[in-house]
Design an enzyme around this catalytic site. Structure first.
Site, PDB file in Angstrom:
ATOM      1  N   SER A 221      -3.571   5.034  -4.035  1.00  0.00           N
ATOM      2  CA  SER A 221      -4.131   3.830  -3.282  1.00  0.00           C
ATOM      3  C   SER A 221      -4.741   4.325  -2.201  1.00  0.00           C
ATOM      4  CB  SER A 221      -3.669   2.570  -3.602  1.00  0.00           C
ATOM      5  OG  SER A 221      -3.147   2.000  -4.595  1.00  0.00           O
ATOM      6  N   GLY A 223      -7.106   2.080  -0.484  1.00  0.00           N
ATOM      7  CA  GLY A 223      -7.549   1.134   0.374  1.00  0.00           C
ATOM      8  C   GLY A 223      -8.993   0.907  -0.171  1.00  0.00           C
ATOM      9  N   ALA A 224      -9.809   0.840   0.926  1.00  0.00           N
ATOM     10  CA  ALA A 224     -11.532   0.661   0.701  1.00  0.00           C
ATOM     11  C   ALA A 224     -11.908   1.887   0.164  1.00  0.00           C
ATOM     12  CB  ALA A 224     -11.924   0.204   1.955  1.00  0.00           C
ATOM     13  N   GLY A 252      -3.283  -3.590  -5.354  1.00  0.00           N
ATOM     14  CA  GLY A 252      -2.810  -2.331  -5.748  1.00  0.00           C
ATOM     15  C   GLY A 252      -1.970  -2.440  -7.104  1.00  0.00           C
ATOM     16  N   ASP A 253      -1.451  -3.916  -7.085  1.00  0.00           N
ATOM     17  CA  ASP A 253      -0.561  -4.034  -8.307  1.00  0.00           C
ATOM     18  C   ASP A 253      -1.560  -4.253  -9.551  1.00  0.00           C
ATOM     19  OD1 ASP A 253       1.535  -4.286  -6.697  1.00  0.00           O
ATOM     20  OD2 ASP A 253       1.246  -6.381  -6.486  1.00  0.00           O
TER      21      ASP A 253
END
Length: 314
Positions: A221, A223-224, A252-253
């Protein structure tokens, strides 16, 4: 069926505030209560999108009972394991710009008998035809090698295991080998390899270190800036147009749930994962998106992305 295991579940209470003023009285414009915990969030997202799932979790006390009621209302099948300690409650504050402040309570310590009962519950559910086992979240104090014991269940039952945790539990469980998929964020991956990750090449090379040590694939991941998938056969990046998040809790999940939801090529699975995660950040609290909110077409996938690009350029 996708089996999830959450060793530290919670009842998540989120409050919307115009602007968080530390040390002052803050009045919420909205409140949201959801069953929480990383594995539970994966199951909630899967169930919302019609994918069969069962959540194994320890529960205790009034909040544990309320958590199970919330799961039932959301159509999530569960296999609770009663424990002596009370299920924790977490608090999230989200301001109008989507900035999230989270306060996580400590999880109750699990006894040796309770840990054994949890492993047995995962084993029993895996034997019923699970496609994946998802082990996700933090470990309560005293849980030791709990995730490593689930890797043993995965091997014995022939069911691939996806791991989403951090710190010592992540490092120690990876050392056992045999994990099909690990989903760190870029900070967690940097901590694992002991190096700063500034570029796409940095992330790719760090993920390949995990693969060389016995992990099947790494979903990172960013993020943005989207997400990267690295396998023994290649690497892919996926992202979309800039969003103004309403809440990032559980996104994220939901990304992991999207990846696991169906089979397909690596690029297709990554596109779906990022689309699910992007939909999640546009919802309040730790709510999860239904199919009407997921826009696959808005996600772009790049095969073998330029390793010289910085993460901020993605």
């Amino acid at each position: 069926m996708i089996l999830t295991f959450t060793p530290s579940p919670s009842l998540d209470r989120a409050y919307d505030v115009a602007e968080l003023a530390v040390g002052e009285v803050n009045r919420a414009s909205g409140t949201h209560v959801h069953a929480g915990g990383k594995g539970i969030n994966v199951s909630r997202a899967l169930a919302r999108n019609g994918v069969a799932t069962v959540a194994v979790l320890p529960t205790g006390g009034p909040d544990g009972e309320q958590l199970l009621v919330a799961l039932e209302r959301q159509g999530v099948s569960s296999r609770p394991v009663p424990v002596a300690g009370d299920t924790r409650s977490n608090v999230t504050l989200v301001d109008q710009d989507g900035v999230t402040t989270k306060i996580n309570a400590p999880s109750p310590e699990l006894s040796t008998d309770e840990i054994r009962a949890l492993v047995e519950a995962v084993d029993a559910e895996a034997a019923r035809g699970a496609r994946w086992i998802v082990a996700a979240g933090s470990l309560p104090d005293g849980s030791g090698d709990l995730f490593s014991r689930l890797v043993e269940v995965s091997r014995r039952r022939g069911v691939p295991l996806a791991l989403d945790t951090s710190g010592a539990p992540l490092r120690d469980t990876l050392a056992t080998g045999g994990i099909a998929l690990v989903k760190p964020n870029d900070d967690e991956l940097a901590e694992l390899v002991g190096a700063d990750l500034h570029t796409v090449g940095d992330v790719r090379d760090a993920a390949r270190e995990l693969i060389a040590a016995g992990t099947g694939a790494v979903l990172v991941s960013l993020g943005a800036h989207g997400a990267m998938l690295v396998t023994p056969d290649g690497s892919w990046w996926a992202g979309g147009t800039a969003l103004v998040p309403l809440s990032t809790v559980g996104a994220g999940d939901t990304t992991l749930a999207g990846y696991l939801s169906t089979d397909g090529s690596p690029s297709d699975r990554l596109r779906r994962a990022v689309a699910w995660g992007r939909a999640a950040v546009l919802l309040p609290g730790s709510d999860v998106p239904d199919p009407t909110r997921i826009d696959i077409a808005d996600v772009r996938v790049v095969d073998d992305p330029d390793p010289r690009l910085t993460l901020k350029e993605l």
